[in-house]
Scaffold this active site. Structure first.
Site, PDB file in Angstrom:
ATOM      1  CG  ASP B 198      19.266   7.583  24.499  1.00  9.43           C
ATOM      2  OD1 ASP B 198      20.116   8.303  23.936  1.00  9.43           O
ATOM      3  OD2 ASP B 198      18.061   7.632  24.218  1.00  9.43           O
ATOM      4  CG  HIS B 199      24.982   8.091  22.039  1.00  6.94           C
ATOM      5  ND1 HIS B 199      24.262   7.404  21.105  1.00  6.94           N
ATOM      6  CD2 HIS B 199      25.259   9.295  21.503  1.00  6.94           C
ATOM      7  CE1 HIS B 199      24.117   8.174  20.037  1.00  6.94           C
ATOM      8  NE2 HIS B 199      24.710   9.321  20.244  1.00  6.94           N
ATOM      9  CG  HIS B 261      19.169   9.504  20.455  1.00  4.98           C
ATOM     10  ND1 HIS B 261      19.714   8.653  21.389  1.00  4.98           N
ATOM     11  CD2 HIS B 261      19.719   9.151  19.270  1.00  4.98           C
ATOM     12  CE1 HIS B 261      20.548   7.827  20.782  1.00  4.98           C
ATOM     13  NE2 HIS B 261      20.571   8.101  19.498  1.00  4.98           N
TER      14      HIS B 261
END
Lengths: 313, 502
Positions: B198-199, B261
């Site tokens: 999950d950047h 996110h």
């Protein structure tokens, strides 16, 4: 003043500030200040108003100018920095033809500084049918109008009263010095008793008469008195009140007049049937009242009463 | 026991030699994010000296062609420009290309052979990172083939080398599919080998949330329902869905942004202090938050035509590969409560959307008003807000009330502002840099654990099912370039609150 594409406003401002780093100039902003103006003879005054506000309170200015004389799809955006004493603030200008005007609120939304209040100076006659009126007043925490731009004060008053009570009026702010002067002069009960017995009040002004009418309506709405009012036009700084004469049933006379050479100084002369007091001098603040009025978030109760009375005329 | 040469308090990162294999190497993510990240890791000397990278994709391509394309991508998308020639010339010698279909066993056998050759050439010792930058439907196939050819090691038996996979979101499209995918993957791997990226977790500002909360007593002591009125989390983008119409019609905004996110951001803001900074300790606390969430209101929106930067843009239903009667949301707002002692009664408002006025992600903590004894007569002053800006202009701002200088002057809100760029100068590393290097180091702290993912899907799947069942009659319900539909404003207005104007 740099002409930039609307999509480049943010990056161009950032570049401008990067170049300013060497000068140690601070980027200052107390609030977002949106101006809406028409490209007409009033525009230089509105611009000078923007300058005078940020000289005291730095703000990000988003200045929309409607150019009805240009092509309907005309749209230009410019950025610049307004230098102040130790710092500077952003100026984003949006010049739009009639058809492009609808794009202005979208541009404004993208360039507001978060967490700072949003003040809107609507420098033309407030018209709820104007395509920008609803989008911009919805956005703003406080709206600032200028009744000197209207020819129909009762209608102006009715429009303002229909809005949430977070507005003010530049004319109301402009007469703050006069309001304070009269409040201070008639502060004691015996002095107030004389004012309540006024039978004639003359207000000398230079056109337009808006300030004079505001002062008249303020006095009647606050005191409940109905003396004979005479509003007399003279030559001076446009729109300003030049002098004031109050005569009472009891023969007292109160005279207040600006010094023609130093208009922020007012000489005051009081006389009774028996005596004449030594003239006094009162100093008006230099333009601070407008800035102070902008900073308040609620509409003055006295101003609402004034508008209510005007709206019935 | 501490190593005699390791200095206490100095974080030591031991990164084994390894080969990174990128599946979907001709895709957008590889060009935009993965190779610029690898290049910057090389530039900053963070990659192991024994390292190689292999792009795996279906198109015919030579090593040199692939290198040339990746150079172009790095030139275009790297956070540091221009490219350093001498560095690139060395780096490119570690880049290779392998052509194969994802389901072709032969392709994996030849890959295995090729990786063994690279091991002997670069000394990478059999360690592998398999980055699955592909559609999620390929995950089980790729893992199955990797397993068949012995490229995924059984961690119970093989101790002298390791293999890990990185999977991109979405991990499933609802609770049942996420659980099914996990079951499939566990046939070939163990949970510690799966790195769900999950950047957002790789962003410096997100990592700083833990430091900010737990290394500053002034904030943590106020971090509860006694002082906090509500919290707003916003993920706004001014871009539309672009060329991702087909994907978006399947996914929608809740699956693309909120399920992953925003749940990560929420859990980091609301979690209790972990017992230590180990991955499990942090993830244990995060998952408790997600399990305690109660959804009490949600609205959806879809953008219509409007203006972005004064240019007219089409509505969602006019985008390529989108149904003209699409029911898919491009905006969502919701009210959640964390049912625990700390957050009882404090609403968390989440909103995310496409084609909003600007690109911005922030967490805003609004504090309660002080007692209204003083300063109320002429000036209604505003509540204190602590705004944590995740992107852009990363930093933290605190809104406080201040007396304007001068006699009889009003109270004015002002902002104290901390900007990363002002204090730390250079641009922070891209999220992918941190996450790739963490995977190489075997550190799962900044990756989503399976129970977190399941808890998030468990919360949101009923809502997604409901939205799929019911037609949104008012779509499109917000103009591009505005802050979303009126129903989102109404959601907060019910509680006497407003969305922040960002």
């Amino acid at each position: 003043m740099t002409l930039v594409a609307p999509s480049d406003i943010h990056s161009a401002l950032s570049s401008l500030w990067t170049r300013m780093e060497a000068t140690h100039t601070l980027r200052a902003s107390l609030f977002n200040l949106i101006f809406y103006a028409e490209a007409n003879e009033n525009l230089p005054y509105v611009r000078s108003l923007a300058q005078s506000i940020v000289q005291r309170f730095p703000a990000r200015i988003l200045f929309i100018t409607h150019h009805p004389e240009k092509a309907p799809d005309f749209l230009e955006t410019r950025i610049s920095l307004i230098p102040l004493t130790d710092n500077a603030c952003d100026l984003i200008e949006i010049d739009a033809g009639t058809a492009s005007l609808q794009k202005a609120p979208f541009l404004i939304l993208a360039h507001l500084l978060t967490d700072l209040p949003i003040y809107l100076v609507w420098s033309t006659n407030p018209d709820p049918k104007h395509p920008l009126f609803a989008p911009l007043t919805t956005l703003a925490d406080r709206y600032i109008f200028d009744s000197q731009t209207t020819s129909n004060l009762p209608q102006f008053a009715r429009t303002l009263l229909s809005l949430p009570h977070t507005f003010t009026d530049l004319t109301w702010a402009r007469i703050e010095d006069w309001r304070q002067l009269l409040t201070a002069t008639f502060y004691t009960p015996d002095r107030l008793a004389h004012l309540l017995q006024a039978d004639k009040i003359q207000i000398f002004y230079s056109n337009p008469p808006t300030q004079a009418r505001y002062l008249q309506t303020w006095l009647t709405s606050q005191l409940g008195i109905h003396p004979t009012f005479e509003l007399i036009a003279e030559e001076a700084t446009p729109g300003s009140i030049i002098s004031l004469e109050i005569s009472t049933h009891t023969g007292w006379h109160f005279s207040f007049g600006r010094d023609p050479k130093q208009p922020h100084q007012v000489s005051m002369r009081f006389s009774t049937p028996e005596s004449c007091a030594i003239p006094l001098r009162y100093l008006f603040e230099k333009g601070h009242s407008i800035v102070r009025e902008i900073g308040h978030t609620r509409t003055s109760h006295q101003f609402l009463q004034l508008l209510t009375q005007l709206s019935h005329e | 026991m501490t190593h005699p040469l390791e200095e206490p308090g100095l974080t030591l990162r031991l990164i084994d030699p390894c080969i990174v294999v990128i599946f979907g190497a001709t895709g957008d993510l590889t060009a935009r994010k993965l190779f610029p990240a690898l290049y910057n890791l090389a530039r900053e000397g963070q990659l192991p000296s024994q390292f190689a990278c292999v792009g795996f994709a279906r198109r015919d391509k030579t090593h040199d062609q692939f290198r040339a394309e990746m150079r172009e991508a790095v030139e275009k998308y790297s956070r540091v420009k221009p490219i350093e020639e001498s560095l690139w010339n060395n780096f490119k010698e570690q880049i290779f290309y392998h052509k194969s279909e994802f389901h072709e066993e032969e392709g994996y056998r030849s890959l295995n052979q090729f990786l063994l050759e690279l091991d002997s050439r670069f000394g990478t010792k059999g360690n592998r990172v398999f980055y699955l930058s592909t559609q999620p439907s390929f995950f089980p196939t790729i893992c199955s083939e990797l397993h068949k050819t012995g490229l995924l090691y059984d961690t119970d038996k093989i101790k002298d080398r390791w293999s890990r996979i990185i999977v991109e979101k979405p991990f499933g499209h609802d609770l049942a599919s996420a659980q099914a995918l996990q079951t499939e993957l566990l046939q070939f791997l163990k949970e510690p080998q799966i790195f769900r990226i999950d950047h957002y977790l790789g962003k410096e500002t997100v990592q700083n949330l833990l430091v900010f909360r737990f290394a500053n007593s002034i904030f943590e002591s106020l971090w509860n329902n006694r002082y906090i009125d509500h919290i707003q989390i916003t993920v706004a983008e001014d871009i539309g869905i672009g060329s991702r119409g087909a994907f978006w019609e399947e996914a929608g905004l809740v699956r693309d942004i909120i399920q992953n996110h925003m749940m990560q951001l929420l859990s980091l803001v609301a979690m209790e202090p972990p017992g230590s900074l180990t991955a499990d300790a942090i993830q244990d606390e995060k998952v408790k938050v997600v399990r305690s969430l109660r959804l009490t209101g949600a609205v959806r929106g879809q953008y219509g035509p409007g203006y972005i930067s004064a240019g007219s843009v089409p509505g969602y239903r006019q985008e390529k590969n989108v149904s003209p009667t699409s029911n898919v949301e491009t905006y969502a707002a919701m009210r959640l409560f964390v049912d625990n002692w700390r957050w009882d009664g404090v609403p968390f408002y989440l909103r995310a959307g496409k084609r909003l006025p600007k690109r911005t992600t922030e967490i805003a903590v609004t504090f309660k008003h002080p007692p209204g004894v003083l300063f109320q007569e002429r000036d209604h002053h505003e509540a204190n807000v602590l705004a944590i800006r995740i992107q852009p202009d990363e930093g933290i701002g605190l809104k406080i009330n201040c007396k304007v200088p001068g006699p009889y002057s009003p109270i004015q809100p002002v902002k104290m502002d901390f900007r990363y760029s002002s204090f730390f100068g250079t641009s922070p590393p891209e999220a992918y840099e941190r996450l790739i290097i963490d995977c190489m180091a075997g550190d799962t702290t900044l990756f989503a654990r399976q129970d977190e993912v399941f808890a998030s899907w468990k919360l949101l799947t009923p809502l997604l099912d409901e939205w799929a069942r019911t037609k949104a009659e008012d779509f499109p319900n917000y103009q591009s370039g505005t802050w979303g539909p009126a129903s989102a404003d109404a959601l907060l207005a019910q509680d006497g609150r407003k969305w922040r104007l960002l």
